[in-house]
Write a protein that holds these residues in place. Structure first.
Motif, PDB file in Angstrom:
ATOM      1  N   ARG A 203     -12.077 -49.734 -16.027  1.00 54.36           N
ATOM      2  CA  ARG A 203     -12.067 -50.893 -17.152  1.00 54.36           C
ATOM      3  C   ARG A 203     -11.652 -50.294 -18.337  1.00 54.36           C
ATOM      4  N   GLY A 204     -10.827 -51.013 -18.984  1.00 56.37           N
ATOM      5  CA  GLY A 204     -10.112 -50.489 -20.474  1.00 56.37           C
ATOM      6  C   GLY A 204      -8.891 -50.304 -19.786  1.00 56.37           C
ATOM      7  N   ALA A 205      -8.318 -49.578 -18.794  1.00 51.80           N
ATOM      8  CA  ALA A 205      -7.171 -49.017 -18.629  1.00 51.80           C
ATOM      9  C   ALA A 205      -6.401 -50.105 -17.687  1.00 51.80           C
ATOM     10  N   ARG A 206      -6.952 -51.367 -17.344  1.00 53.62           N
ATOM     11  CA  ARG A 206      -6.350 -51.962 -16.032  1.00 53.62           C
ATOM     12  C   ARG A 206      -5.209 -52.840 -16.608  1.00 53.62           C
ATOM     13  N   THR A 207      -4.241 -53.123 -15.641  1.00 50.15           N
ATOM     14  CA  THR A 207      -2.886 -53.681 -16.164  1.00 50.15           C
ATOM     15  C   THR A 207      -2.692 -54.951 -15.278  1.00 50.15           C
ATOM     16  N   VAL A 208      -1.391 -55.427 -15.860  1.00 55.50           N
ATOM     17  CA  VAL A 208      -1.030 -56.753 -15.019  1.00 55.50           C
ATOM     18  C   VAL A 208      -0.113 -56.388 -13.899  1.00 55.50           C
ATOM     19  N   ASN A 209       0.428 -55.380 -14.103  1.00 54.29           N
ATOM     20  CA  ASN A 209       1.058 -54.763 -12.742  1.00 54.29           C
ATOM     21  C   ASN A 209       0.375 -54.665 -11.459  1.00 54.29           C
ATOM     22  N   ASN A 210      -0.987 -54.298 -11.646  1.00 52.41           N
ATOM     23  CA  ASN A 210      -1.651 -53.752 -10.472  1.00 52.41           C
ATOM     24  C   ASN A 210      -2.580 -55.044 -10.102  1.00 52.41           C
ATOM     25  N   GLY A 211      -2.665 -55.879 -10.936  1.00 54.63           N
ATOM     26  CA  GLY A 211      -3.331 -57.139 -10.366  1.00 54.63           C
ATOM     27  C   GLY A 211      -2.947 -58.243  -9.590  1.00 54.63           C
ATOM     28  N   ASP A 212      -3.732 -59.254  -9.373  1.00 54.05           N
ATOM     29  CA  ASP A 212      -3.349 -60.185  -8.523  1.00 54.05           C
ATOM     30  C   ASP A 212      -2.262 -61.268  -9.037  1.00 54.05           C
ATOM     31  N   LEU A 213      -1.178 -60.880  -9.143  1.00 56.95           N
ATOM     32  CA  LEU A 213      -0.015 -61.698  -9.802  1.00 56.95           C
ATOM     33  C   LEU A 213       0.335 -62.929  -9.092  1.00 56.95           C
ATOM     34  N   GLN A 214      -0.221 -63.183  -8.065  1.00 53.89           N
ATOM     35  CA  GLN A 214       0.002 -64.560  -7.285  1.00 53.89           C
ATOM     36  C   GLN A 214      -0.676 -65.638  -8.213  1.00 53.89           C
ATOM     37  N   GLN A 215      -1.803 -65.231  -9.132  1.00 51.44           N
ATOM     38  CA  GLN A 215      -2.378 -66.239  -9.865  1.00 51.44           C
ATOM     39  C   GLN A 215      -1.271 -66.980 -10.947  1.00 51.44           C
ATOM     40  N   LEU A 216      -0.250 -66.262 -10.954  1.00 50.84           N
ATOM     41  CA  LEU A 216       0.938 -67.064 -11.750  1.00 50.84           C
ATOM     42  C   LEU A 216       1.618 -68.196 -11.116  1.00 50.84           C
ATOM     43  N   HIS A 217       1.395 -68.357  -9.922  1.00 54.14           N
ATOM     44  CA  HIS A 217       1.943 -69.358  -8.623  1.00 54.14           C
ATOM     45  C   HIS A 217       1.473 -70.604  -9.502  1.00 54.14           C
ATOM     46  N   ASN A 218       2.329 -71.774  -9.491  1.00 55.96           N
ATOM     47  CA  ASN A 218       2.314 -72.944  -9.836  1.00 55.96           C
ATOM     48  C   ASN A 218       1.975 -73.016 -11.451  1.00 55.96           C
ATOM     49  N   PHE A 219       2.110 -72.147 -12.210  1.00 51.51           N
ATOM     50  CA  PHE A 219       1.821 -72.320 -13.565  1.00 51.51           C
ATOM     51  C   PHE A 219       3.020 -73.076 -14.128  1.00 51.51           C
ATOM     52  N   HIS A 220       2.407 -74.168 -15.091  1.00 50.88           N
ATOM     53  CA  HIS A 220       3.424 -74.956 -15.868  1.00 50.88           C
ATOM     54  C   HIS A 220       3.533 -74.782 -17.121  1.00 50.88           C
ATOM     55  N   PHE A 221       4.788 -74.427 -17.392  1.00 51.95           N
ATOM     56  CA  PHE A 221       5.095 -74.152 -19.041  1.00 51.95           C
ATOM     57  C   PHE A 221       4.922 -75.422 -19.914  1.00 51.95           C
ATOM     58  N   ASN A 222       5.079 -76.504 -19.469  1.00 47.88           N
ATOM     59  CA  ASN A 222       4.524 -77.627 -20.100  1.00 47.88           C
ATOM     60  C   ASN A 222       3.333 -78.284 -19.309  1.00 47.88           C
ATOM     61  N   ALA A 223       2.193 -78.259 -20.176  1.00 47.51           N
ATOM     62  CA  ALA A 223       0.984 -78.555 -19.450  1.00 47.51           C
ATOM     63  C   ALA A 223       1.098 -80.358 -19.262  1.00 47.51           C
ATOM     64  N   ARG A 224       1.822 -80.901 -19.770  1.00 44.50           N
ATOM     65  CA  ARG A 224       2.045 -82.538 -19.856  1.00 44.50           C
ATOM     66  C   ARG A 224       2.669 -82.617 -18.385  1.00 44.50           C
ATOM     67  N   ALA A 225       3.634 -81.990 -17.775  1.00 45.63           N
ATOM     68  CA  ALA A 225       4.270 -82.081 -16.594  1.00 45.63           C
ATOM     69  C   ALA A 225       4.801 -81.095 -15.875  1.00 45.63           C
ATOM     70  N   GLY A 226       4.578 -80.786 -14.656  1.00 42.53           N
ATOM     71  CA  GLY A 226       4.823 -79.944 -13.740  1.00 42.53           C
ATOM     72  C   GLY A 226       5.875 -80.400 -12.944  1.00 42.53           C
ATOM     73  N   ILE A 227       6.770 -79.466 -12.275  1.00 48.12           N
ATOM     74  CA  ILE A 227       8.009 -79.722 -11.584  1.00 48.12           C
ATOM     75  C   ILE A 227       7.822 -81.012 -10.512  1.00 48.12           C
ATOM     76  N   SER A 228       6.682 -80.816  -9.893  1.00 47.03           N
ATOM     77  CA  SER A 228       6.260 -81.950  -9.054  1.00 47.03           C
ATOM     78  C   SER A 228       5.844 -83.054  -9.512  1.00 47.03           C
ATOM     79  N   ASP A 229       5.625 -83.246 -10.733  1.00 48.25           N
ATOM     80  CA  ASP A 229       5.202 -84.510 -11.622  1.00 48.25           C
ATOM     81  C   ASP A 229       6.609 -85.330 -12.026  1.00 48.25           C
ATOM     82  N   SER A 230       7.706 -84.537 -12.221  1.00 54.81           N
ATOM     83  CA  SER A 230       9.146 -85.058 -12.657  1.00 54.81           C
ATOM     84  C   SER A 230       9.967 -85.074 -11.550  1.00 54.81           C
ATOM     85  N   LEU A 231      10.025 -84.287 -10.677  1.00 52.41           N
ATOM     86  CA  LEU A 231      11.067 -84.211  -9.377  1.00 52.41           C
ATOM     87  C   LEU A 231      10.140 -84.182  -7.975  1.00 52.41           C
TER      88      LEU A 231
END
Length: 354
Positions: A203-231
Motif C-alpha cells: 500500500r502506497g507503492a502500488r502502480t497502474v502498470n501492475n493493476g487490472d488495466l482491463q478496467q479502461l475498456h469501454n471508457f468514453h472520453f465523451n460521457a454524453r456519447a460513446g462510439i456505440s451511441d453514434s456508430l
C-alpha cells in the motif's frame, strides 16, 4: 404604539421615507393636526427630519410641511420654528411594512444617536483568534507517523492522476472534439481503481502498470456519447503482439441508417488510434489512422480496414480507441462540427502482457 416613519427632505419636492425600528415617546411633539412628531437632528444640531406616526391603517394621510408650530406643549416638548416650505405637498399612499431603512446619522432631541444600540447589534461579531493554528503543516504530513496512511493515499492518487493525463495526451488528436469538462476526473477515478488492484506492491507503492488495466475498456472520453451511441456498426478490433499491428475492420454500411446524425452534418469519418504505453516511465509508441470523409447519404460505403503499426513484441500495455468525427462541407471545404452530443471516442482494446 404604532411604528413611526422618518421623513427626510431631499431634492424638492421628493422625500426619503425611512421606517424606524424602535423609538420612545420621551421627546414627542404634538403636530398641528393632532398627530405626534419628533425632531431628528444631525451632528451639527440642525433639524433634518421629523418622525411621524402613521394612522392605525398604516397610511400617512398628509406630509408635514416644515413650519413653525404654535401651540401649548407639555413641559418635556418644545416647538421647532422653521421657514415654511411651499414645495411640500400632500402625499398619500400605503407603505410596505416589510421594508426597513436606517439613517445611521439621525440624532434625537437630546443629541443621542437614535439607532446607536440598534446599529451595534447589526455589526457582525468577530471571533476571537485562537493562539494555536488549525490544520497540519506540510512538514508534519511528510514526516509524522500519524500521517502515514495520508502519505500513502497521496502517492497513489498522484500516480493515478499522471496516468489519466498521459492517456489524454496520447489520444488528444482523436478526442479533441470528443470529450467533456470532467474527462480528466472520470479517467483519474478509473486509474485510481486500477491502482488498488495491484497485487505486487505494498500500500502506497502500488502502480497502474501492475493493476487490472482491463478496467479502461469501454471508457468514453465523451460521457454524453460513446462510439456505440453514434456508430451502430460492429467494427472488430484485433491486435497481434508478435507483429505489433492493431487492425480495425469496418464493414459495408449505409450512413443514413448506421450513423447517428449530428445537426448540420454532410460528411463524417471513422478514426482509430493505438499506443503501447508504459505507465511507470510514461514512454509510449503511437499510431493513428482514419477513413476519408464519407458523405452522409443513403449510398453504401466500402469495406475498410484501418491498420495501426506498433513495435513488435512490445512488453508494454497496448490501448486502442475508436471514434467518429462529423463535418460540414461548404464550397468544397470541410469544417469540423464540435457536436458534444455525438462526437465520440471510446477505448475498444486493452492488451497487457501476461
Amino acid at each position: 404604539m404604532a411604528t413611526p416613519w422618518l421623513i427626510v427632505p431631499r431634492k424638492r419636492p421628493s422625500f426619503v421615507i425611512i421606517k424606524l425600528i424602535t423609538m420612545t415617546n420621551t421627546y414627542n411633539i404634538a403636530g398641528t393636526d393632532g398627530n405626534l412628531m419628533v425632531p431628528v437632528l444631525n451632528e451639527t444640531g440642525s433639524l433634518m427630519a421629523y418622525l411621524l406616526y402613521p394612522d392605525p391603517t398604516g397610511i400617512l394621510q398628509e406630509l408635514y410641511s416644515c413650519m413653525a408650530i404654535s401651540r401649548q406643549y407639555p413641559g418635556h416638548c418644545q416647538a421647532i420654528p422653521r421657514q415654511s416650505d411651499t414645495n411640500a405637498g400632500t402625499w398619500a399612499g400605503t407603505f410596505n411594512k416589510a421594508a426597513s431603512f436606517l439613517h445611521n446619522k439621525a440624532f434625537g432631541y437630546t443629541g443621542e444617536p437614535i439607532f446607536q444600540s440598534f446599529i451595534h447589534s447589526l455589526k457582525p461579531k468577530k471571533m476571537a483568534k485562537s493562539t494555536t493554528t488549525s490544520g497540519s503543516s506540510a512538514d508534519r504530513i511528510k514526516n509524522d507517523p500519524a500521517f502515514e496512511r495520508t502519505r500513502e493515499n497521496m502517492a497513489e492518487f498522484g500516480r493515478a492522476g499522471k496516468a489519466a493525463k498521459l492517456l489524454r495526451s496520447i489520444f488528444r488528436d482523436v478526442t479533441i472534439n470528443a470529450k467533456d469538462r470532467v474527462t480528466q476526473a472520470r479517467l483519474a477515478k478509473v486509474t485510481s481503481r486500477i491502482i488498488t488492484t495491484d497485487p505486487v506492491n505494498e500500500r502506497g507503492a502500488r502502480t497502474v502498470n501492475n493493476g487490472d488495466l482491463q478496467q479502461l475498456h469501454n471508457f468514453h472520453f465523451n460521457a454524453r456519447a460513446g462510439i456505440s451511441d453514434s456508430l451502430f456498426v460492429r467494427c472488430p478490433v484485433n491486435f497481434n503482439r508478435v507483429s505489433g499491428e492493431v487492425t480495425v475492420d469496418i464493414p459495408v454500411f449505409v450512413p443514413r441508417n448506421m450513423v447517428q446524425q449530428a445537426r448540420g452534418t454532410t460528411h463524417f469519418r471513422i478514426v482509430a488510434a493505438a499506443a503501447a504505453i508504459n505507465f511507470d516511465t510514461e514512454r509510449y509508441e503511437y499510431a493513428m489512422q482514419g477513413t476519408p470523409e464519407l458523405p452522409f447519404t443513403t449510398d453504401p460505403t466500402q469495406a475498410t480496414t484501418l491498420t495501426l503499426p506498433l513495435p513488435a513484441n512490445s512488453p508494454d500495455t497496448v490501448v486502442a480507441v475508436l471514434g467518429i468525427e462529423y463535418y460540414q462541407r461548404v464550397n468544397s471545404r470541410s469544417y469540423a462540427l464540435k457536436s458534444g452530443e455525438h462526437n465520440a471516442t471510446s477505448i475498444v482494446l486493452v492488451d497487457k502482457v501476461a
